[in-house]
Design an enzyme around this catalytic site. Structure first.
Site: not given
Length: 298
Positions: A143-144, A147, A227
């Protein structure tokens, strides 16, 4: 389904960024009208101010944000397992290896920051390392790193700049109206014109109230949308939605963080303070149950 969601979220992000610029231009136009009856001059000043502020922020946002959140940089020897998971996710995402930080906080959470993939950093809390297994950590770090890959870290920096400039414009207008009376004594002929008076009232209301409020709402909407996109991108990287689903459930049911900086709350994978607004308009994150539902349908 996965790629359709990613494309849809990218389109929403583009629309929100356009909305941001429109709000900035309107706030600048209102300020220009109040100061000199020249909306275009206000727009130019607002855009120029945004670029100058962005250049200042551009120098090293990662160091500043990590310091605000009490994060400590580590090397491979300090935590080989964490380092190798970040390394693996960076390789799959095809981005350079980011700097790795640990936050001394027992609440499980994580975030990424920086100005671009070549100058990025990821941070995880001690709590997340203790609570989660490798599969869950891969989901979180996927997920990070999403980003980073999707340039969300750049968008977040730009959003902070735009909100800051709009707030500055609002403050300038407030002080001008307070000390100069909104220029009512500049031009009695114009003030006698009902249309001009209505236009001035609209400008004041937008610059002082609607502009900052709209900018904040747009920033929150951008954060929530990114998100969703990072969740979908994490599944694309790991091919395992269950890891992230399990991680989100554990984070949602944890205690709030003690070391988080409130201005950085939107960067974390989950709101570090767990204080969701009932209307969700001012939430920095989408409801966790909605995120899990989307992941379950992938």
């Amino acid at each position: 389904m996965l790629y359709q969601q990613i494309a849809r979220n990218k389109r929403k992000t583009a629309l929100i960024m356009v909305l941001f610029v429109v709000i900035l231009a309107l706030a600048g136009a209102g300020l220009g009208y109040l100061f000199s009856n020249s909306p275009w001059m206000g727009i130019i000043i607002a855009l120029a101010g945004s670029l100058i502020y962005l250049l200042i922020m551009w120098q090293n946002p990662a160091n500043m944000i990590m310091s605000l959140n009490h994060a400590q940089e580590i090397q491979e020897a300090d935590n080989p397992e964490l380092w190798h998971i970040v390394e693996d996710m960076a390789m799959v995402a095809r981005v350079p290896m980011p700097r790795v930080y640990i936050i001394p906080d027992p609440s499980p959470n994580a975030f990424a920051t920086g100005r671009d993939p070549n100058h990025s950093a990821v941070a995880v809390t001690e709590g997340i390392l203790q609570l989660m297994d490798r599969e869950e950590l891969e989901g979180v770090l996927g997920h990070e790193l999403s980003h980073v890959r999707n340039y969300d870290i750049l968008l977040s920096t730009i959003a902070v700049v735009l909100v800051g400039v709009i707030s500055f414009i609002s403050g300038m207008a407030s002080r001008y109206i307070w000390f100069a009376g909104g220029g009512r004594d500049r031009d009695d002929d114009r003030d006698s014109n009902a249309f001009e008076m209505i236009f001035k009232v609209v400008a004041i209301v937008f610059v002082l109230i609607l502009g900052p409020l709209s900018a904040s709402l747009a920033q929150m909407a951008l954060s929530r949308n990114r998100e969703y996109l990072a969740d979908a991108s994490s599944v694309e990287l790991t091919r395992n939605p269950q890891g992230l689903i399990s991680a989100l459930r554990k984070i949602e049911n944890s205690q709030p963080m003690k070391q988080a900086d409130r201005s950085s709350a939107g960067l974390y994978i989950e709101n570090p303070f767990h204080n969701h607004d009932l209307s969700h308009l001012f939430d920095t994150h989408p409801p966790t149950e909605d995120r899990i539902s989307r992941l379950e349908h992938m």
